[in-house]
Design an enzyme around this catalytic site. Structure first.
Site, PDB file in Angstrom:
ATOM      1  N   ASP A   1     -12.118   2.212   3.138  1.00 42.07           N
ATOM      2  CA  ASP A   1     -12.504   0.652   3.076  1.00 42.07           C
ATOM      3  C   ASP A   1     -13.857   0.354   2.523  1.00 42.07           C
ATOM      4  O   ASP A   1     -14.268  -0.804   2.346  1.00 42.07           O
ATOM      5  CB  ASP A   1     -12.158  -0.159   4.366  1.00 42.07           C
ATOM      6  CG  ASP A   1     -10.754  -0.717   4.356  1.00 42.07           C
ATOM      7  OD1 ASP A   1     -10.247  -1.320   3.202  1.00 42.07           O
ATOM      8  OD2 ASP A   1     -10.067  -0.564   5.092  1.00 42.07           O
TER       9      ASP A   1
ATOM     10  N   GLN B   1      -5.907  -2.276   9.008  1.00 39.96           N
ATOM     11  CA  GLN B   1      -5.585  -3.729   8.423  1.00 39.96           C
ATOM     12  C   GLN B   1      -6.540  -4.596   9.165  1.00 39.96           C
ATOM     13  O   GLN B   1      -6.135  -4.887  10.375  1.00 39.96           O
ATOM     14  CB  GLN B   1      -4.272  -3.790   8.420  1.00 39.96           C
ATOM     15  CG  GLN B   1      -3.829  -5.207   7.425  1.00 39.96           C
ATOM     16  CD  GLN B   1      -4.262  -5.113   6.233  1.00 39.96           C
ATOM     17  OE1 GLN B   1      -4.238  -4.004   5.414  1.00 39.96           O
ATOM     18  NE2 GLN B   1      -4.713  -6.347   5.679  1.00 39.96           N
TER      19      GLN B   1
ATOM     20  N   LYS C   1       0.973  -1.126   0.046  1.00 38.78           N
ATOM     21  CA  LYS C   1      -0.014   0.026   0.050  1.00 38.78           C
ATOM     22  C   LYS C   1       0.872   1.173  -0.037  1.00 38.78           C
ATOM     23  O   LYS C   1       0.697   2.106  -0.744  1.00 38.78           O
ATOM     24  CB  LYS C   1      -0.943   0.052   1.332  1.00 38.78           C
ATOM     25  CG  LYS C   1      -2.251  -0.779   1.136  1.00 38.78           C
ATOM     26  CD  LYS C   1      -2.828  -0.975   2.272  1.00 38.78           C
ATOM     27  CE  LYS C   1      -3.762  -2.519   1.984  1.00 38.78           C
ATOM     28  NZ  LYS C   1      -4.426  -2.958   3.221  1.00 38.78           N
TER      29      LYS C   1
HETATM   30  N1  GUN Z   1      -7.788  -7.286   5.017  1.00 38.45           N
HETATM   31  C1  GUN Z   1      -8.027  -8.034   4.054  1.00 38.45           C
HETATM   32  N2  GUN Z   1      -8.482  -7.318   2.960  1.00 38.45           N
HETATM   33  C2  GUN Z   1      -8.775  -6.050   3.455  1.00 38.45           C
HETATM   34  C3  GUN Z   1      -9.181  -4.754   3.089  1.00 38.45           C
HETATM   35  O1  GUN Z   1      -9.502  -4.497   1.833  1.00 38.45           O
HETATM   36  N3  GUN Z   1      -9.207  -3.740   4.139  1.00 38.45           N
HETATM   37  C4  GUN Z   1      -8.525  -3.857   5.142  1.00 38.45           C
HETATM   38  N4  GUN Z   1      -8.676  -2.847   5.976  1.00 38.45           N
HETATM   39  N5  GUN Z   1      -8.154  -4.962   5.669  1.00 38.45           N
HETATM   40  C5  GUN Z   1      -8.214  -6.263   5.029  1.00 38.45           C
END
Ligand code: GUN
Length: 284
Positions: free
Chosen positions: A119, A96, A52
């Site tokens: 998200d 996350q 990211k």
């Molecule tokens: N863990 C797996 N996929 C995601 C996602 O799209 N966003 C977040 N915050 N955590 C994740």
């Protein structure tokens, strides 16, 4: 049969975002900012967070990383989120998942400013998506929609089957396909006769996390097959589709890795730019 190239589409989306930011954020205008919070040392999550950060750099987004130890209290995490909610240089906040057991994911999700919820997990954004007027939709399902559009797959009037009902993928995926005028079925671990549904589907999105569960004999000739599953099996990444047998039936199919995976981060970049524009009153 076409193998969908998620890496190429992801690169295209990131290039579009970078281009728009270059035009939109000339000095003295600040760049969009994304805060990423990771609690604990889960190796897969560490990889995502690193990717990211790299994608932000490539797009011209400021990234702010917060690495908390696995033992950090929920209260401290909520305090951090509160300070990010009030930080004007932060447009997007991503915590996350999964979180350590002692922290409630629902409480954390609901504490994020819904206008910074890139998200799309906050109940307000889930509600808006369900009503067909999304503010932020979750990144992985958005990535699937972009892949379908990019390869000219029409959803309207098609029988769409989503296998899986998670809040992160399955449910928002069904909502997006419905918004695109698909006839949507959501199957899950308690579905009585999965093959009955898969054989009837023009488009299948597999997101149940069971490697190789959907085999070629279960799918219709010419179906569009999208694989969101990523499970590590004996060191290799496996999707929910049994690729070889499914590829013999499909018109389009995504590989694992290199299909849906790279799209999630690209759509996160898009959502961060969207958040920046929404917060600045720029039309989206
Ligand atoms: N863990 C797996 N996929 C995601 C996602 O799209 N966003 C977040 N915050 N955590 C994740």
């Amino acid at each position: 049969m076409t193998v969908i190239d998620g890496k190429a589409v992801s690169a295209k989306v990131k290039a579009e975002v970078a281009e728009e930011i270059k035009k939109l954020c000339r000095e003295p205008e600040r760049a969009p900012g994304l805060a990423v919070v990771l609690v604990g040392e889960d190796p897969a999550s560490q990889v995502y967070v690193r990717n990211k950060k790299r994608a932000c750099e490539a797009c011209g987004i400021n990234s702010f990383e917060y690495l908390l130890s696995a033992g950090e209290s929920e209260e401290r995490l909520l305090e951090l989120i509160d300070s990010l909610n009030r930080d004007e240089s932060v447009d997007g906040i991503l915590v996350q998942m999964p979180l350590p057991k002692h922290i409630s994911p629902a409480r954390v999700t609901e504490s994020i400013d819904p206008y910074k919820d890139v998200d799309g997990f906050h109940s307000q954004n889930v509600g808006l998506l369900t009503q067909g007027t999304p503010r932020f939709a979750p990144c992985t399902p958005l990535g699937v929609m972009r892949l379908l559009a990019e390869y000219g797959v029409e959803v309207k009037g098609k029988n769409c089957l989503v296998v899986g009902r998670s809040n992160i993928v399955g449910k928002p995926m069904s909502a997006l396909l419905l918004a695109a005028d698909g006839t949507v079925t959501t199957a899950h671990s308690r579905t009585a006769d999965l093959a009955f549904h898969t054989r009837n589907a023009d488009i299948i999105v597999a997101a149940c996390g069971r490697p190789g569960m959907i085999t070629g004999d279960m799918v219709k000739e010419g179906a569009v097959l999208i694989d969101v599953g990523i499970t590590r099996v004996d060191g290799a990444l496996k999707g929910d589709l049994d690729f070889d047998s499914c590829a013999r039936k499909a018109s389009f199919i995504t590989p694992v890795p290199g299909g849906v995976g790279p799209m999630t981060i690209a759509m996160l970049m898009r959502n961060t730019l969207r958040s920046y524009k929404l917060r600045k009153g720029i039309e989206v």
